[in-house]
Motif scaffolding. Structure first.
Motif, mmCIF file in Angstrom:
data_model
loop_
_atom_site.group_PDB
_atom_site.id
_atom_site.type_symbol
_atom_site.label_atom_id
_atom_site.label_comp_id
_atom_site.label_asym_id
_atom_site.label_seq_id
_atom_site.Cartn_x
_atom_site.Cartn_y
_atom_site.Cartn_z
ATOM 1 N N GLU A 72 32.400 -42.778 -4.611
ATOM 2 C CA GLU A 72 31.254 -41.951 -4.238
ATOM 3 C C GLU A 72 31.609 -40.469 -4.157
ATOM 4 O O GLU A 72 30.809 -39.608 -4.514
ATOM 5 N N VAL A 73 32.811 -40.166 -3.676
ATOM 6 C CA VAL A 73 33.223 -38.757 -3.573
ATOM 7 C C VAL A 73 33.334 -38.144 -4.963
ATOM 8 O O VAL A 73 32.851 -37.031 -5.202
ATOM 9 N N TYR A 74 33.948 -38.879 -5.882
ATOM 10 C CA TYR A 74 34.086 -38.373 -7.251
ATOM 11 C C TYR A 74 32.726 -38.193 -7.916
ATOM 12 O O TYR A 74 32.510 -37.220 -8.642
ATOM 13 N N ALA A 75 31.828 -39.129 -7.681
ATOM 14 C CA ALA A 75 30.485 -39.025 -8.254
ATOM 15 C C ALA A 75 29.738 -37.833 -7.665
ATOM 16 O O ALA A 75 29.036 -37.127 -8.388
ATOM 17 N N GLY A 76 29.881 -37.589 -6.361
ATOM 18 C CA GLY A 76 29.230 -36.445 -5.732
ATOM 19 C C GLY A 76 29.749 -35.131 -6.279
ATOM 20 O O GLY A 76 28.973 -34.219 -6.582
ATOM 21 N N VAL A 77 31.062 -35.034 -6.417
ATOM 22 C CA VAL A 77 31.652 -33.805 -6.970
ATOM 23 C C VAL A 77 31.233 -33.625 -8.421
ATOM 24 O O VAL A 77 30.910 -32.502 -8.847
ATOM 25 N N ALA A 78 31.197 -34.717 -9.189
ATOM 26 C CA ALA A 78 30.777 -34.626 -10.588
ATOM 27 C C ALA A 78 29.328 -34.171 -10.699
ATOM 28 O O ALA A 78 28.990 -33.373 -11.587
ATOM 29 N N LEU A 79 28.473 -34.633 -9.798
ATOM 30 C CA LEU A 79 27.077 -34.203 -9.823
ATOM 31 C C LEU A 79 26.940 -32.721 -9.470
ATOM 32 O O LEU A 79 26.114 -32.013 -10.054
ATOM 33 N N VAL A 80 27.735 -32.239 -8.525
ATOM 34 C CA VAL A 80 27.682 -30.815 -8.175
ATOM 35 C C VAL A 80 28.158 -29.968 -9.349
ATOM 36 O O VAL A 80 27.542 -28.949 -9.686
ATOM 37 N N VAL A 81 29.229 -30.386 -10.005
ATOM 38 C CA VAL A 81 29.728 -29.653 -11.178
ATOM 39 C C VAL A 81 28.704 -29.692 -12.305
ATOM 40 O O VAL A 81 28.460 -28.681 -12.975
ATOM 41 N N LEU A 82 28.083 -30.855 -12.519
ATOM 42 C CA LEU A 82 27.030 -30.965 -13.528
ATOM 43 C C LEU A 82 25.869 -30.034 -13.207
ATOM 44 O O LEU A 82 25.301 -29.412 -14.114
ATOM 45 N N ALA A 83 25.519 -29.920 -11.936
ATOM 46 C CA ALA A 83 24.423 -29.034 -11.539
ATOM 47 C C ALA A 83 24.732 -27.589 -11.906
ATOM 48 O O ALA A 83 23.876 -26.883 -12.451
ATOM 49 N N PHE A 84 25.947 -27.135 -11.616
ATOM 50 C CA PHE A 84 26.296 -25.764 -11.968
ATOM 51 C C PHE A 84 26.324 -25.554 -13.472
ATOM 52 O O PHE A 84 25.939 -24.488 -13.963
ATOM 53 N N ALA A 85 26.731 -26.569 -14.231
ATOM 54 C CA ALA A 85 26.700 -26.465 -15.689
ATOM 55 C C ALA A 85 25.261 -26.393 -16.199
ATOM 56 O O ALA A 85 24.960 -25.628 -17.126
ATOM 57 N N LEU A 86 24.366 -27.163 -15.592
ATOM 58 C CA LEU A 86 22.958 -27.099 -15.987
ATOM 59 C C LEU A 86 22.336 -25.752 -15.630
ATOM 60 O O LEU A 86 21.538 -25.218 -16.401
ATOM 61 N N PHE A 87 22.698 -25.204 -14.480
ATOM 62 C CA PHE A 87 22.207 -23.869 -14.120
ATOM 63 C C PHE A 87 22.712 -22.816 -15.099
ATOM 64 O O PHE A 87 21.971 -21.911 -15.494
ATOM 65 N N ALA A 88 23.966 -22.919 -15.508
ATOM 66 C CA ALA A 88 24.516 -21.971 -16.477
ATOM 67 C C ALA A 88 23.819 -22.110 -17.826
ATOM 68 O O ALA A 88 23.524 -21.105 -18.491
ATOM 69 N N ALA A 89 23.546 -23.336 -18.236
ATOM 70 C CA ALA A 89 22.833 -23.547 -19.499
ATOM 71 C C ALA A 89 21.416 -23.018 -19.428
ATOM 72 O O ALA A 89 20.901 -22.460 -20.396
ATOM 73 N N ALA A 90 20.788 -23.162 -18.279
ATOM 74 C CA ALA A 90 19.419 -22.647 -18.117
ATOM 75 C C ALA A 90 19.409 -21.123 -18.173
ATOM 76 O O ALA A 90 18.491 -20.522 -18.741
ATOM 77 N N GLY A 110 19.145 -29.536 -12.821
ATOM 78 C CA GLY A 110 20.271 -28.998 -12.067
ATOM 79 C C GLY A 110 20.044 -29.089 -10.578
ATOM 80 O O GLY A 110 20.955 -29.445 -9.818
ATOM 81 N N PHE A 111 18.828 -28.802 -10.145
ATOM 82 C CA PHE A 111 18.515 -28.896 -8.719
ATOM 83 C C PHE A 111 18.631 -30.332 -8.224
ATOM 84 O O PHE A 111 19.209 -30.589 -7.156
ATOM 85 N N LEU A 112 18.100 -31.278 -9.000
ATOM 86 C CA LEU A 112 18.186 -32.680 -8.600
ATOM 87 C C LEU A 112 19.636 -33.162 -8.555
ATOM 88 O O LEU A 112 20.029 -33.894 -7.639
ATOM 89 N N ALA A 113 20.436 -32.757 -9.541
ATOM 90 C CA ALA A 113 21.845 -33.144 -9.542
ATOM 91 C C ALA A 113 22.578 -32.528 -8.356
ATOM 92 O O ALA A 113 23.411 -33.192 -7.725
ATOM 93 N N LEU A 114 22.262 -31.283 -8.029
ATOM 94 C CA LEU A 114 22.897 -30.626 -6.888
ATOM 95 C C LEU A 114 22.537 -31.321 -5.582
ATOM 96 O O LEU A 114 23.402 -31.611 -4.756
ATOM 97 N N VAL A 115 21.273 -31.635 -5.408
ATOM 98 C CA VAL A 115 20.833 -32.296 -4.180
ATOM 99 C C VAL A 115 21.491 -33.671 -4.047
ATOM 100 O O VAL A 115 22.019 -34.014 -2.979
ATOM 101 N N GLN A 116 21.487 -34.454 -5.106
ATOM 102 C CA GLN A 116 22.076 -35.785 -5.031
ATOM 103 C C GLN A 116 23.589 -35.731 -4.847
ATOM 104 O O GLN A 116 24.163 -36.564 -4.143
#
Length: 66
Positions: free
Chosen positions: A42-60, A9-15
């Motif tokens: 690139e904007v869509y990919a960045g937003v998708a990575l931020v959303v993925l990061a929050f989902a990974l944090f919630a799963a953790a 999640g941290f790596l996805a958030l940073v990227q």
């Protein structure tokens, strides 16, 4: 498993944030702009990575430690 999800999640958030920073300020940081098939998205990919990061944090958080 919880630690792995947090690290991913941290790596996805940073990227994701670095991808958005690159797109709006043209700093050459992050990996999103280096992936060829994301050219123009690139904007869509960045937003998708931020959303993925929050989902990974919630799963953790839903996992028990140990």
């Amino acid at each position: 498993m919880k630690e792995l999800l947090e690290v991913l999640g941290f790596l996805a958030l940073v990227q994701g944030v670095l991808g958005l920073v690159h797109e709006f300020s043209h700093w050459h940081v992050g990996l999103v702009q280096r992936i060829g098939f994301l050219d123009g998205y690139e904007v869509y990919a960045g937003v998708a990575l931020v959303v993925l990061a929050f989902a990974l944090f919630a799963a953790a958080e839903s996992r028990r430690s140990g």
